[in-house]
Design a protein around this motif. Structure first.
Motif, PDB file in Angstrom:
ATOM      1  N   TYR A 113       6.361  56.856  48.479  1.00  0.00           N
ATOM      2  CA  TYR A 113       6.250  56.655  49.919  1.00  0.00           C
ATOM      3  C   TYR A 113       7.245  57.524  50.674  1.00  0.00           C
ATOM      4  O   TYR A 113       8.410  57.614  50.296  1.00  0.00           O
ATOM      5  N   LYS A 114       6.782  58.116  51.754  1.00  0.00           N
ATOM      6  CA  LYS A 114       7.677  58.885  52.617  1.00  0.00           C
ATOM      7  C   LYS A 114       8.569  57.921  53.409  1.00  0.00           C
ATOM      8  O   LYS A 114       9.749  58.178  53.602  1.00  0.00           O
ATOM      9  N   ASP A 115       7.991  56.821  53.852  1.00  0.00           N
ATOM     10  CA  ASP A 115       8.697  55.841  54.673  1.00  0.00           C
ATOM     11  C   ASP A 115       9.311  54.763  53.785  1.00  0.00           C
ATOM     12  O   ASP A 115       8.581  54.015  53.138  1.00  0.00           O
ATOM     13  N   PRO A 116      10.625  54.663  53.758  1.00  0.00           N
ATOM     14  CA  PRO A 116      11.269  53.662  52.902  1.00  0.00           C
ATOM     15  C   PRO A 116      10.859  52.223  53.237  1.00  0.00           C
ATOM     16  O   PRO A 116      10.886  51.351  52.370  1.00  0.00           O
ATOM     17  N   LYS A 117      10.438  51.978  54.487  1.00  0.00           N
ATOM     18  CA  LYS A 117       9.999  50.623  54.867  1.00  0.00           C
ATOM     19  C   LYS A 117       8.710  50.242  54.129  1.00  0.00           C
ATOM     20  O   LYS A 117       8.519  49.086  53.771  1.00  0.00           O
ATOM     21  N   MET A 118       7.833  51.208  53.914  1.00  0.00           N
ATOM     22  CA  MET A 118       6.593  50.936  53.171  1.00  0.00           C
ATOM     23  C   MET A 118       6.919  50.602  51.719  1.00  0.00           C
ATOM     24  O   MET A 118       6.341  49.673  51.152  1.00  0.00           O
ATOM     25  N   LEU A 119       7.822  51.361  51.139  1.00  0.00           N
ATOM     26  CA  LEU A 119       8.232  51.089  49.764  1.00  0.00           C
ATOM     27  C   LEU A 119       8.849  49.697  49.668  1.00  0.00           C
ATOM     28  O   LEU A 119       8.505  48.915  48.777  1.00  0.00           O
ATOM     29  N   LYS A 120       9.716  49.363  50.589  1.00  0.00           N
ATOM     30  CA  LYS A 120      10.360  48.048  50.583  1.00  0.00           C
ATOM     31  C   LYS A 120       9.322  46.938  50.695  1.00  0.00           C
ATOM     32  O   LYS A 120       9.418  45.914  50.013  1.00  0.00           O
ATOM     33  N   ARG A 121       8.324  47.140  51.529  1.00  0.00           N
ATOM     34  CA  ARG A 121       7.278  46.127  51.705  1.00  0.00           C
ATOM     35  C   ARG A 121       6.574  45.837  50.384  1.00  0.00           C
ATOM     36  O   ARG A 121       6.390  44.683  49.999  1.00  0.00           O
ATOM     37  N   VAL A 122       6.162  46.882  49.680  1.00  0.00           N
ATOM     38  CA  VAL A 122       5.465  46.701  48.401  1.00  0.00           C
ATOM     39  C   VAL A 122       6.386  46.029  47.390  1.00  0.00           C
ATOM     40  O   VAL A 122       5.993  45.081  46.711  1.00  0.00           O
TER      41      VAL A 122
ATOM     42  N   VAL B 164       0.195  47.173  30.338  1.00  0.00           N
ATOM     43  CA  VAL B 164       1.232  48.194  30.410  1.00  0.00           C
ATOM     44  C   VAL B 164       2.554  47.562  29.966  1.00  0.00           C
ATOM     45  O   VAL B 164       3.455  47.361  30.763  1.00  0.00           O
ATOM     46  N   PRO B 165       2.651  47.232  28.703  1.00  0.00           N
ATOM     47  CA  PRO B 165       3.873  46.572  28.239  1.00  0.00           C
ATOM     48  C   PRO B 165       5.078  47.494  28.366  1.00  0.00           C
ATOM     49  O   PRO B 165       4.982  48.694  28.171  1.00  0.00           O
ATOM     50  N   GLY B 166       6.186  46.888  28.744  1.00  0.00           N
ATOM     51  CA  GLY B 166       7.418  47.651  28.832  1.00  0.00           C
ATOM     52  C   GLY B 166       7.662  48.281  30.188  1.00  0.00           C
ATOM     53  O   GLY B 166       8.756  48.758  30.452  1.00  0.00           O
ATOM     54  N   ASP B 167       6.650  48.326  31.057  1.00  0.00           N
ATOM     55  CA  ASP B 167       6.868  48.883  32.388  1.00  0.00           C
ATOM     56  C   ASP B 167       7.719  47.884  33.175  1.00  0.00           C
ATOM     57  O   ASP B 167       7.394  46.715  33.255  1.00  0.00           O
ATOM     58  N   SER B 168       8.783  48.347  33.736  1.00  0.00           N
ATOM     59  CA  SER B 168       9.689  47.449  34.445  1.00  0.00           C
ATOM     60  C   SER B 168       9.552  47.616  35.949  1.00  0.00           C
ATOM     61  O   SER B 168       9.006  48.603  36.450  1.00  0.00           O
ATOM     62  N   PHE B 169      10.113  46.659  36.656  1.00  0.00           N
ATOM     63  CA  PHE B 169      10.136  46.712  38.108  1.00  0.00           C
ATOM     64  C   PHE B 169      10.879  47.964  38.582  1.00  0.00           C
ATOM     65  O   PHE B 169      10.461  48.619  39.523  1.00  0.00           O
ATOM     66  N   ASP B 170      11.969  48.309  37.898  1.00  0.00           N
ATOM     67  CA  ASP B 170      12.731  49.502  38.269  1.00  0.00           C
ATOM     68  C   ASP B 170      11.889  50.765  38.117  1.00  0.00           C
ATOM     69  O   ASP B 170      11.966  51.678  38.941  1.00  0.00           O
ATOM     70  N   GLU B 171      11.061  50.815  37.074  1.00  0.00           N
ATOM     71  CA  GLU B 171      10.193  51.975  36.883  1.00  0.00           C
ATOM     72  C   GLU B 171       9.157  52.050  37.999  1.00  0.00           C
ATOM     73  O   GLU B 171       8.843  53.139  38.480  1.00  0.00           O
ATOM     74  N   LEU B 172       8.629  50.898  38.407  1.00  0.00           N
ATOM     75  CA  LEU B 172       7.658  50.875  39.504  1.00  0.00           C
ATOM     76  C   LEU B 172       8.296  51.456  40.761  1.00  0.00           C
ATOM     77  O   LEU B 172       7.703  52.287  41.439  1.00  0.00           O
ATOM     78  N   HIS B 173       9.499  51.048  41.040  1.00  0.00           N
ATOM     79  CA  HIS B 173      10.233  51.526  42.207  1.00  0.00           C
ATOM     80  C   HIS B 173      10.314  53.050  42.216  1.00  0.00           C
ATOM     81  O   HIS B 173      10.177  53.696  43.251  1.00  0.00           O
ATOM     82  N   GLN B 174      10.518  53.643  41.060  1.00  0.00           N
ATOM     83  CA  GLN B 174      10.676  55.096  40.965  1.00  0.00           C
ATOM     84  C   GLN B 174       9.353  55.844  41.039  1.00  0.00           C
ATOM     85  O   GLN B 174       9.339  57.036  41.322  1.00  0.00           O
ATOM     86  N   LYS B 175       8.242  55.166  40.798  1.00  0.00           N
ATOM     87  CA  LYS B 175       6.939  55.836  40.730  1.00  0.00           C
ATOM     88  C   LYS B 175       6.179  55.848  42.049  1.00  0.00           C
ATOM     89  O   LYS B 175       5.144  56.502  42.140  1.00  0.00           O
ATOM     90  N   LEU B 176       6.643  55.120  43.046  1.00  0.00           N
ATOM     91  CA  LEU B 176       5.896  55.017  44.301  1.00  0.00           C
ATOM     92  C   LEU B 176       6.426  56.027  45.308  1.00  0.00           C
ATOM     93  O   LEU B 176       7.534  55.888  45.803  1.00  0.00           O
TER      94      LEU B 176
ATOM     95  N   ASP C 184      -5.536  59.920  50.568  1.00  0.00           N
ATOM     96  CA  ASP C 184      -4.481  59.255  49.814  1.00  0.00           C
ATOM     97  C   ASP C 184      -3.107  59.815  50.196  1.00  0.00           C
ATOM     98  O   ASP C 184      -2.147  59.053  50.378  1.00  0.00           O
ATOM     99  N   THR C 185      -3.017  61.117  50.344  1.00  0.00           N
ATOM    100  CA  THR C 185      -1.751  61.739  50.747  1.00  0.00           C
ATOM    101  C   THR C 185      -1.303  61.225  52.107  1.00  0.00           C
ATOM    102  O   THR C 185      -0.117  60.934  52.316  1.00  0.00           O
ATOM    103  N   LEU C 186      -2.234  61.085  53.021  1.00  0.00           N
ATOM    104  CA  LEU C 186      -1.893  60.549  54.336  1.00  0.00           C
ATOM    105  C   LEU C 186      -1.365  59.118  54.229  1.00  0.00           C
ATOM    106  O   LEU C 186      -0.420  58.742  54.930  1.00  0.00           O
ATOM    107  N   ALA C 187      -1.946  58.325  53.346  1.00  0.00           N
ATOM    108  CA  ALA C 187      -1.475  56.946  53.167  1.00  0.00           C
ATOM    109  C   ALA C 187      -0.030  56.937  52.669  1.00  0.00           C
ATOM    110  O   ALA C 187       0.821  56.227  53.219  1.00  0.00           O
ATOM    111  N   TRP C 188       0.261  57.721  51.642  1.00  0.00           N
ATOM    112  CA  TRP C 188       1.629  57.776  51.102  1.00  0.00           C
ATOM    113  C   TRP C 188       2.600  58.331  52.134  1.00  0.00           C
ATOM    114  O   TRP C 188       3.790  57.996  52.119  1.00  0.00           O
ATOM    115  N   ALA C 189       2.107  59.190  53.023  1.00  0.00           N
ATOM    116  CA  ALA C 189       2.953  59.806  54.047  1.00  0.00           C
ATOM    117  C   ALA C 189       3.164  58.900  55.256  1.00  0.00           C
ATOM    118  O   ALA C 189       3.802  59.304  56.227  1.00  0.00           O
TER     119      ALA C 189
END
Length: 135
Positions: free
Chosen positions: A117-126, A103-115, A12-17
């Motif tokens: 990813y080392k590579d910003p392109k992966m985060l952008k893709r999701v 998960v009521p109340g969880d926002s898109f902005d919160e999701l952005h902060q919880k992921l 899992d760490t390798l995937a996030w990296a």
């Protein structure tokens, strides 16, 4: 080498990296060693398959995770992302609706902060895949 938790965590760490291809065999080995087939091992595998564009395998692993624990919302989020990227918007919206119910109340902005990813392109893709669903 026979500790499923460690193998799964390393994979899992390798995937996030940004190295999901290297993580997949470790996670698969962890699943074979853990007869309980814990939901998060399947999530880790589905996430890695998603990152490598192996969508059918991602769907299968994420569904297995949800079969084990229907309330494991990270699997639903990534299932929604997979469906979004496959242009199956109806299925993607169904999964996101389930996330919002559980998960009521969880926002898109919160999701952005919880992921983490080392590579910003992966985060952008999701995030782009999720934005496509929720507008």
């Amino acid at each position: 080498p026979n500790y499923a938790e460690a193998l799964s965590g390393m994979g899992d760490t390798l995937a996030w990296a940004g190295r999901p291809k290297e993580g997949i065999p470790l996670i698969e080995e962890a699943i074979s060693l853990d007869p309980r087939k814990v939901a998060y091992h399947q999530f880790f595998l589905g996430h890695a398959f998603y990152l490598t564009h192996r969508y059918n395998q991602a769907i299968e692993a994420l569904q297995k995770s949800l079969n084990q624990n229907p309330d494991f919302f990270p699997s639903r989020i990534y299932l929604a992302a997979v469906y979004s990227e496959m242009d199956q918007v109806g299925l993607a919206k169904d999964e996101m609706d389930e996330v919002l119910k559980r998960v009521p109340g969880d926002s898109f902005d919160e999701l952005h902060q919880k992921l983490p990813y080392k590579d910003p392109k992966m985060l952008k893709r999701v995030l782009d895949a999720i934005k496509k669903i929720i507008g």
